[in-house]
Structure formats: C-alpha cells, structure tokens
Design a protein around this motif. Structure first.
Motif, mmCIF file in Angstrom:
data_model
loop_
_atom_site.group_PDB
_atom_site.id
_atom_site.type_symbol
_atom_site.label_atom_id
_atom_site.label_comp_id
_atom_site.label_asym_id
_atom_site.label_seq_id
_atom_site.Cartn_x
_atom_site.Cartn_y
_atom_site.Cartn_z
ATOM 1 N N ASP A 73 21.531 -3.995 -10.837
ATOM 2 C CA ASP A 73 21.338 -4.757 -12.121
ATOM 3 C C ASP A 73 19.992 -4.220 -12.696
ATOM 4 O O ASP A 73 19.882 -4.297 -14.101
ATOM 5 N N TRP A 74 18.892 -4.511 -11.771
ATOM 6 C CA TRP A 74 17.292 -4.254 -12.120
ATOM 7 C C TRP A 74 16.780 -3.373 -11.111
ATOM 8 O O TRP A 74 17.166 -3.567 -10.165
ATOM 9 N N LEU A 75 15.898 -2.486 -11.563
ATOM 10 C CA LEU A 75 15.225 -1.697 -10.511
ATOM 11 C C LEU A 75 13.692 -1.833 -10.889
ATOM 12 O O LEU A 75 13.253 -1.829 -11.821
ATOM 13 N N VAL A 76 12.943 -2.294 -9.850
ATOM 14 C CA VAL A 76 11.646 -2.169 -9.737
ATOM 15 C C VAL A 76 10.763 -1.124 -8.914
ATOM 16 O O VAL A 76 10.944 -0.918 -7.557
ATOM 17 N N ALA A 77 10.107 -0.498 -9.379
ATOM 18 C CA ALA A 77 9.493 0.723 -8.871
ATOM 19 C C ALA A 77 8.072 0.240 -8.209
ATOM 20 O O ALA A 77 7.065 0.132 -8.950
ATOM 21 N N CYS A 78 7.921 0.177 -7.123
ATOM 22 C CA CYS A 78 7.042 -0.114 -6.436
ATOM 23 C C CYS A 78 6.592 0.935 -5.340
ATOM 24 O O CYS A 78 6.028 0.826 -4.327
ATOM 25 N N ASP A 79 6.839 2.234 -5.663
ATOM 26 C CA ASP A 79 6.686 3.383 -4.786
ATOM 27 C C ASP A 79 5.843 4.310 -4.953
ATOM 28 O O ASP A 79 5.703 5.436 -4.687
ATOM 29 N N GLY A 95 13.530 -0.469 -20.252
ATOM 30 C CA GLY A 95 15.029 -0.888 -20.244
ATOM 31 C C GLY A 95 15.160 -1.902 -19.002
ATOM 32 O O GLY A 95 14.276 -2.784 -18.775
ATOM 33 N N ARG A 96 15.947 -1.406 -17.936
ATOM 34 C CA ARG A 96 16.223 -2.250 -16.662
ATOM 35 C C ARG A 96 15.293 -1.879 -15.679
ATOM 36 O O ARG A 96 15.749 -2.152 -14.254
ATOM 37 N N VAL A 97 14.453 -1.008 -15.842
ATOM 38 C CA VAL A 97 13.222 -0.309 -14.889
ATOM 39 C C VAL A 97 11.989 -1.172 -15.042
ATOM 40 O O VAL A 97 11.523 -0.694 -16.145
ATOM 41 N N MET A 98 11.659 -1.673 -14.023
ATOM 42 C CA MET A 98 10.138 -2.318 -14.127
ATOM 43 C C MET A 98 9.261 -1.398 -13.217
ATOM 44 O O MET A 98 9.736 -0.841 -12.301
ATOM 45 N N PHE A 99 8.037 -1.395 -13.439
ATOM 46 C CA PHE A 99 7.022 -0.813 -12.466
ATOM 47 C C PHE A 99 5.760 -1.776 -11.994
ATOM 48 O O PHE A 99 5.571 -2.566 -13.090
ATOM 49 N N ALA A 100 5.332 -1.465 -10.930
ATOM 50 C CA ALA A 100 4.443 -2.585 -10.346
ATOM 51 C C ALA A 100 3.565 -1.711 -9.231
ATOM 52 O O ALA A 100 4.006 -0.632 -8.768
ATOM 53 N N GLY A 101 2.279 -2.193 -9.155
ATOM 54 C CA GLY A 101 1.417 -1.704 -8.168
ATOM 55 C C GLY A 101 0.904 -0.512 -8.630
ATOM 56 O O GLY A 101 1.047 -0.057 -9.605
ATOM 57 N N ASP A 102 0.827 0.464 -7.402
ATOM 58 C CA ASP A 102 0.203 1.853 -7.650
ATOM 59 C C ASP A 102 1.155 2.555 -8.736
ATOM 60 O O ASP A 102 0.969 3.812 -9.202
ATOM 61 N N ALA A 103 2.448 2.318 -8.624
ATOM 62 C CA ALA A 103 3.538 3.259 -9.703
ATOM 63 C C ALA A 103 3.248 2.917 -10.953
ATOM 64 O O ALA A 103 3.694 3.791 -11.906
ATOM 65 N N ALA A 104 2.593 1.740 -11.270
ATOM 66 C CA ALA A 104 2.376 1.386 -12.770
ATOM 67 C C ALA A 104 0.894 1.670 -12.955
ATOM 68 O O ALA A 104 0.495 2.211 -14.176
ATOM 69 N N HIS A 105 -0.126 1.806 -12.023
ATOM 70 C CA HIS A 105 -1.550 1.822 -12.390
ATOM 71 C C HIS A 105 -2.271 2.066 -10.800
ATOM 72 O O HIS A 105 -1.869 1.748 -9.992
ATOM 73 N N LEU A 106 -3.175 2.962 -11.188
ATOM 74 C CA LEU A 106 -4.195 3.192 -10.100
ATOM 75 C C LEU A 106 -5.510 2.893 -10.663
ATOM 76 O O LEU A 106 -6.075 3.198 -11.553
ATOM 77 N N VAL A 107 -6.237 1.880 -9.816
ATOM 78 C CA VAL A 107 -7.384 1.349 -10.262
ATOM 79 C C VAL A 107 -8.378 1.657 -9.318
ATOM 80 O O VAL A 107 -7.952 1.725 -7.726
ATOM 81 N N PRO A 108 -9.581 1.818 -9.187
ATOM 82 C CA PRO A 108 -10.740 2.313 -8.076
ATOM 83 C C PRO A 108 -10.760 1.163 -7.020
ATOM 84 O O PRO A 108 -10.565 -0.181 -7.365
ATOM 85 N N ILE A 109 -11.110 1.724 -6.020
ATOM 86 C CA ILE A 109 -11.137 0.697 -4.778
ATOM 87 C C ILE A 109 -12.484 -0.303 -4.900
ATOM 88 O O ILE A 109 -12.396 -1.267 -4.582
ATOM 89 N N PHE A 110 -13.416 -0.009 -5.654
ATOM 90 C CA PHE A 110 -14.526 -0.609 -5.768
ATOM 91 C C PHE A 110 -14.451 -2.093 -6.705
ATOM 92 O O PHE A 110 -14.027 -1.930 -7.951
#
Length: 520
Positions: free
Chosen positions: A158-164, A285-300
């Motif tokens: 029903d819902w997909l969350v991309a944390c890949d 739509g019914r696909v959400m993005f989270a973590g590095d699949a959504a954004h890449l932020v420096p380690i500092f």
C-alpha cells in the motif's frame, strides 16, 4: 522464504534508517516488510556518532538503554594545527539531561538494536539477501518485483518507503535525481583495534607532522576500536589509497605521534567524499524517501545517519495514522516539506564544515590556514573551527504549526520546535519529560499546584505543576510566566511542539488538529 503477496508498508533497505522505521511502525501496530540486499547487518563502523535526538528516537522503541550502555558518550572535542591545540569545544549539556549530546557506537549495533525492537512486536519481517528490482506505483499502492534467494517474487505494498541508500534502486526506478554539490576531497576511513586511556572526544588534526598536508579525525568506539579518517591528496589514486600497504604506515605514524603505543591491528578500510545532495521532494504518490535515498549530507557535524533517523521519527507516526485511516493522505506532504527543510539546513552547515575540513580550492586552503594561525592566540577566531555538531531542526513555517497567540517568556517551545526536555518528579519518582514522547499526541497542561488538568477528548493529557518541576526547567523552557500561570501545549508523536495556548480551554487544541489537516 515466501514473501507475503500484500503488505501495508514495504521498506526497501534494511540499514539503520530502514530498520528504525520498521521498529517505529511496529510500535504503532503497523505491519511492515523490510527488503535488504546484505545477508545481515553492515560491516565496519560506518556512521558512529549518535546525537541526543537520535537516542531519544531509539528510546521510543526501547533501544536507548542498550545503546547507551554499549556506546561511549561524549560532550566535546579538540582540534590541533600541527602540534598546537587551537580549539577545545563542549556541546550544551547538564547533569539532569537524559542523554549525553553524543554517543559513539558502530552502525551495526544500531541496526541490531532497531531490528530486535521491531521483531519484539511481531509486526515486522526482514528479508535478507534480497533486493527490490522493479517498482510500479499506481493510485492504489506500489507493485514490486523482489529478487530473493528463492527466486523473483511479486509484492503489492500500500505504501513504499525507500531507505535503500545513496545508490537507491527505487529512486532510479522512478527516474528521480539528487540535486546539489559533490566535493572532490576524499577521506580514507579506517577502524583499528587498540587499547587506550584517552578521553572520549572528537579529535581533529590539521596538517599534523605525522601526515603533513592532511586532515585527520579520530573517535573512540566500543570494543577498543579507533575510528580514523584522513584526507588524501587530490593526485592520489583512491584505489591505491585504500590498500593496506598504503594505509597502515600512515596510521602508525599518527598513532606514534600522539603517544598511542599499544599494539594495534586494522579491522576495516573504506573511502569517502562529501556530498551535499537532496531530492526536491521526499513524497512521490505512495512512495516515500528517507535517509541516504533522499539526501546525502557530509559526515562533518555528524548529520548523515542522525538526519536519517529524524526522517524515520517524522514519517512513522504520520504513515501509521494514514494506514489506520485516522489521517488523510495529505498529512504525508508535511513529512516531505519538513524534512526537505531540515536537509537544506543540514546541508548549509555541512557545506561550511566540509569547505573547512577539505578545502575545495587554493583560496579556501589559504583562508583555513590563516584561521588556524590566528586561532592559536585569538579565542574569538576559534569559533570558526567549531564543527557545529548536529542539533534538531525547527520546522519553521510547517503547515502543522498552530498559530501562536499571546506573549510567552521563552521561544524555545514555539510551534515547530523540538519539545524541550525537563527533569520532573511525580509520585513514582523522577522522570524525564522526553520519556513520555514518541507514542501519540500528548497535551501538557501547566497549572498551579492542586489545579486539575482539563480533559481533552481523544488525547492523553499530562498535568504539570510547579511542585513537579523542582528544577524550574519545564516552566522556564515552555515560556510560563509564573507559578499561577496556566497553559496547554500540544506535543506531536515525534516530540515536536504543534501549538501552545494560554489557559485551559481544550477547544483551540482540537481546532488545531482539524485545521492543520491531521484528522481525517
């Protein structure tokens, strides 16, 4: 193992963000399936610094105590230019705080703790050694092809969350692209085992005699592990740079320089370069993005994993309400709006830190050297070296923020801000206010001693009076003017202030839930 043909929520990616999201959804009673390409938890330390906010989020699923007991807590750090200390910083902390500002712990421990919490509810299933290979979204959900050891299988979610992760298959399948800046400077990352008596701090060296021209970061970790990151020259081949015969002499040189003479051995070697990238929207739509699949932020400034866990904390309660039919689908738009805002703020700080830690050109290098020279004798310059560690972002302008009415003595608890911590006392003993967050909406009813808190239909209410607040923290931080003042504060399930009102009339609280689109 045969996968279910249909699930309410499928999470692509079983790293720390995906497994934490799974645990948070499971705690809300939402069945979910996690698909992870690795056979088990990650190898190597990877993300190691867990912020106070991340510790609170893991506390919502009961993983905080084990995390703190295993991890190494710290409050500050030191920076050196060549031989000389040029900065000693400390993050805000106090004896009554529930958690330290940071705790160092290897990422695979975070994954294991989140997974164990999810499994304890019986609402989560993890399919290892498998990957999502095709994504077909439509109005009623998402149809997915999953490659498993038993062969290809089809699942409707029903819902997909991309944390890949940074190379997200889901993002690629939807034809989406990250936008922003990628820096050229590269860091070799090394885990070594060595006993030490050194304090747990964030340590940084600029142009150290052990590795002239480089920048080196060090963190202690559990199990007698040092995490060492060092910058390589622009003309060095990254493939050559990670070979043990090139890494180990540089590590040995630095350990000898700082007086760490115990025997040591390497555990893991990798390489990294800073990226400031994000999707413009985290909902499609019914696909959400989270973590590095959504954004890449420096380690500092340690904003990578911590921002991903904040994504999970923000999304879980909203998605749970939508799945249960308690809130309209449009509530998920606020997830994207709030977390894209947070990412842009994290990127702004991360870019500044990256340009100091790994100068992108000659002008930045000259500016950094001038700053480090001045910092030796001028305390006012030292703030420019501060790595600006991760702090919770305020959701300024969020559609979920109720309008604020009247005057308040402090803006720390304004709508959109993280609900402030306070050490309180009731008949059961001392407790931290943040320990009551993370489950559902909570109304904090401030009032004089002996005054009964009003009932707010459908919401849990917690009375707070001056006698409970022996340290005066709640009264001051939530903006109350005196012991006779009354107020209601609505705290979201993710521990953010949604609104606050003088007096004890519950009508504005219920109105806020309706007008902000939380209620179906």
């Amino acid at each position: 193992m045969t996968l279910p043909s249909r699930v309410p929520v499928l999470i692509a990616g079983g790293g720390p963000v995906g497994l934490t999201l799974s645990a948070l959804l499971s705690a809300q009673g939402i069945a979910n399936l996690v698909i992870e390409s690795d056979e088990s938890y990650c190898t190597g330390s990877r993300a190691i610094c867990m912020s106070r906010r991340s510790q609170e989020i893991l506390g919502w699923v009961g993983a905080d105590q084990a995390l703190v007991e295993k991890g190494l807590s710290w409050v500050g750090g030191r920076s050196y230019w060549r031989h000389n200390e040029v900065l000693h910083f400390q993050m805000p902390s106090e004896p009554t705080q529930r958690f330290a500002p940071m705790v160092n712990i290897q990422q695979f421990y975070v994954e294991a703790l989140s997974h164990q919490s999810a499994q304890a509810t019986g609402s989560s299933q993890v399919q290892w050694a498998s990957r999502v290979t095709a994504v077909k979204p439509h109005d009623g959900g998402v149809d997915l092809e999953v490659s498993t050891p038993e062969g290809a299988q089809t699942v409707h979610a029903d819902w997909l969350v991309a944390c890949d992760g940074g190379r997200s298959t889901v993002r690629e399948q939807l034809g989406l692209h990250l936008e922003g800046t990628q820096y050229d400077g590269k860091y070799v990352i090394v885990d070594v085992v060595q006993k030490t008596q050194r304090a747990v701090e964030r340590l940084a060296w600029f142009d150290p005699p052990s590795n002239p021209g480089s920048t080196i970061l060090m963190h202690r970790q559990p199990d007698d592990v040092w995490r060492i990151d060092y910058q390589i020259r622009d003309d060095e081949d990254p493939l050559e740079a990670v070979k043990p015969e090139n890494v180990l002499p540089r590590v040995q040189s630095h350990l000898a320089m700082i007086g760490e003479t115990e025997p040591w051995e390497p555990l893991w070697i990798s390489i990294y370069n800073a990226k400031c990238l994000t999707l413009p929207s985290y909902r499609h739509g019914r696909v959400m993005f989270a973590g590095d699949a959504a954004h890449l932020v420096p380690i500092f400034g340690v904003r990578g994993l911590n921002s991903g866990l904040d994504d999970a904390g923000n999304l879980a309660w909203k998605l749970a309400r939508v799945v249960r039919g308690q809130s309209p689908h449009t509530l998920l738009d606020s997830y994207s709006t709030e977390r894209v805002h947070a990412t842009r703020e994290n990127i702004a700080y991360g870019a500044k830190s990256t340009e100091f830690m790994a100068p992108p050109n000659f002008a930045y290098k000259m500016m950094r050297e001038a700053t480090l020279r001045l910092a030796e004798g001028d305390a006012q310059v030292r703030s420019l070296i501060n790595p600006r560690q991760s702090t919770p972002v305020t959701y300024v302008g969020s559609a979920l923020n109720a309008p604020q009415v009247g005057a308040w003595t402090h803006e720390q608890a304004a709508p959109g801000a993280p609900a402030p911590e306070a050490l309180l006392q009731d008949g059961q003993g001392a407790f931290h206010l943040s320990s009551r967050f993370g489950r559902d909406f909570l109304v904090l009813a401030f009032g004089p001693v002996g005054q009964r808190a009003p009932a707010v239909p459908g919401l849990e209410t917690m009375a707070i009076d001056p006698a409970m607040d022996a340290h005066g923290q709640a009264w001051q931080r939530y903006g109350l003017s005196g012991p006779e003042a009354t107020a209601l504060v609505l705290v979201r399930p993710d521990g953010y202030v949604m609104g606050r009102w003088h007096g004890h009339d519950p009508a504005p609280v219920l109105q806020a839930l309706n007008t902000t689109g939380v209620l179906a």
